[in-house]
Enzyme design. Structure first.
Site, mmCIF file in Angstrom:
data_model
loop_
_atom_site.group_PDB
_atom_site.id
_atom_site.type_symbol
_atom_site.label_atom_id
_atom_site.label_comp_id
_atom_site.label_asym_id
_atom_site.label_seq_id
_atom_site.Cartn_x
_atom_site.Cartn_y
_atom_site.Cartn_z
ATOM 1 C CG MET A 99 -13.001 0.901 15.229
ATOM 2 S SD MET A 99 -13.876 -0.103 13.995
ATOM 3 C CE MET A 99 -15.500 0.610 13.981
ATOM 4 C CB CYS B 207 -0.898 3.579 3.256
ATOM 5 S SG CYS B 207 -2.347 3.418 4.321
ATOM 6 C CG ASP C 74 -2.095 1.002 1.020
ATOM 7 O OD1 ASP C 74 -2.131 1.685 -0.019
ATOM 8 O OD2 ASP C 74 -2.943 1.094 1.917
ATOM 9 C CG ASN D 126 -5.559 -0.137 8.781
ATOM 10 O OD1 ASN D 126 -5.532 -0.045 7.555
ATOM 11 N ND2 ASN D 126 -4.464 -0.037 9.514
ATOM 12 C CG HIS E 196 1.386 3.981 11.138
ATOM 13 N ND1 HIS E 196 1.748 3.074 12.123
ATOM 14 C CD2 HIS E 196 0.680 3.273 10.212
ATOM 15 C CE1 HIS E 196 1.270 1.879 11.795
ATOM 16 N NE2 HIS E 196 0.616 1.973 10.651
ATOM 17 N N GLY F 261 -5.789 6.900 16.385
ATOM 18 C CA GLY F 261 -5.997 5.729 17.228
ATOM 19 C C GLY F 261 -6.802 4.709 16.450
ATOM 20 C CG PHE G 14 -10.405 5.341 9.653
ATOM 21 C CD1 PHE G 14 -10.518 6.695 9.938
ATOM 22 C CD2 PHE G 14 -9.237 4.693 10.036
ATOM 23 C CE1 PHE G 14 -9.490 7.395 10.572
ATOM 24 C CE2 PHE G 14 -8.207 5.378 10.664
ATOM 25 C CZ PHE G 14 -8.339 6.730 10.932
#
Length: 396
Positions: free
Chosen positions: A303, A73, A70, A155, A324, A301, A157
């Site tokens: 969710m 990212c 990725d 992950n 990160h 953090g 979001f």
């Protein structure tokens, strides 16, 4: 805390870290072209090839699998002109539905067309021009334009947050999507083939590298730069769509751009040329952000837990880097074994989110304590803002 591991070229900033991750980092630090040392961030955990949360400076070589699949990212955050009072009586489910309509979610889910928003064309033109100028071959990804402005899964979001002064922030996490994955996979295979061909012994095949002076490295660096730019533009595209949906939701009369006061867009999976330990190196941040002195950054953090807007302190031992995010404590499989959908609902009390068993592996308990991570990062960054979510949208 900072710990030198077994007198190797390896420094750890993590107070919570498992032996498997340490052993993986030792393999990376033992490579002969690492200089001056590998830095393990406070959120470090076991990954593919090299640990997530690893900062790897290399002289005259780059490890494609350490950058990861990725490419680019990262995170983008926008602070708005609104505060909590402006949104407390609005239907957050309505905004979530609007976001889900504007931004394709989940792996393999792309835009049906590229002309829905007026700002998309300019980004596509920039990426087309960069690919042509640098000779980047994108024949493997004929749908890359349709991927621009899509979230992905895992992950990744989108969130609406409030800071310590109840100001409203827009927040999202994504990367270079399928096109970045194709670029990464291609060059990982090339590096592995060359290391086999040259009979180079490696602790594991995912530490295969491309050396200076080879056409293979030159091509990878061009492709890498393009994928990193795509990831940056992808986040900006989604944020502009999010901003438009938010503006409509709150009844903002002016141009959507006038509702934001600051914007931060940063990678945490990438390679860049920097100077460390008296030498110019290729610095790979695999799950780490740039934390040079004065550089703004974003540390989310999990969710349901706090996130942070930070400023780098330029710590040399940390290779001017910072964590990160929270970093996984349990694998996805283990999280699904330990927790239930009811556990997830309890953890997300008060937050509008997409309900379902698909997101159990992203439950906050599957991640490290973000407060402990930030305490470990005290020498790396200063905290500017602390954010708490009121709305969360995840891909699957």
């Amino acid at each position: 805390m900072t710990t030198r591991i077994d007198n190797l070229k390896l420094l750890s900033f993590a107070s919570e870290i498992d032996d498997k991750t340490i052993e993986q980092a030792k393999e990376t630090a033992a490579l002969p072209f690492v200089h001056p040392h590998v830095a393990l961030m406070p959120d470090a955990h076991y990954g593919k090839g090299s640990a997530v949360g690893t900062v790897i400076p290399t002289v005259d070589a780059v490890i494609p699998a350490a950058v990861g699949v990725d490419i680019g990212c990262g995170m983008i955050a926008v602070r708005t002109t609104f505060d909590a009072g402006a949104i407390e009586n609005l239907d957050r489910a309505e905004l979530r539905t609007s976001i889900e309509s504007a931004i394709p979610l989940s792996p393999g889910n792309y835009n049906r067309a590229v002309d829905r928003y007026p700002f998309t064309a300019g980004r596509i033109a920039v990426l087309e021009e960069l690919a042509e100028a640098d000779g980047v071959d994108l024949a493997h990804s004929p749908k890359w334009r349709e991927q621009l402005g899509s979230l992905g899964g895992g992950n990744h979001f989108i969130e609406l947050c409030l800071d310590e002064d109840d100001r409203v922030w827009m927040f999202l996490h994504s990367g270079s999507r399928g096109v970045g994955n194709r670029i990464a996979q291609r060059h990982i295979k090339i590096a592995q083939r060359l290391c086999r061909q040259w009979h180079i012994p490696l602790p594991n095949a995912d530490l295969a590298y491309l050396p200076h002076g080879t056409s293979e490295l030159d091509v990878y660096l061009r492709d890498l730069a393009w994928a990193q730019r795509f990831a940056l533009e992808n986040r900006a595209e989604m944020m502009d769509r999010f901003r438009q949906a938010f503006a409509h939701w709150v009844g903002h009369d002016g141009e959507p751009a006038t509702l934001e006061t600051e914007r931060i867009n940063c990678h945490h999976n990438y390679t860049v040329r920097e100077h460390h330990g008296g030498k110019d190196v290729w610095l790979t941040r695999k799950g780490a952000i740039d934390a040079h002195e004065g550089v703004r950054g974003i540390i989310p953090g999990s969710m349901g837990t706090r996130s942070y807007i930070v400023t780098g302190k330029g710590h040399g031992g940390g290779l001017c880097s910072a964590p990160h995010g929270a970093g996984r404590r349990f694998s996805r499989t283990e999280a699904k074994r330990r927790y239930t959908e009811a556990d997830l609902e309890a953890a997300m009390t008060g937050i509008e989110y997409r309900h379902g068993a698909e997101w159990i592996d992203e439950i906050p308990q599957a991640y490290k304590d973000i407060d402990a991570v930030m305490a470990d990062a005290e020498r790396l960054v200063s905290i500017d803002h602390v954010l708490r979510q009121v709305l969360n949208v995840k891909g699957t």
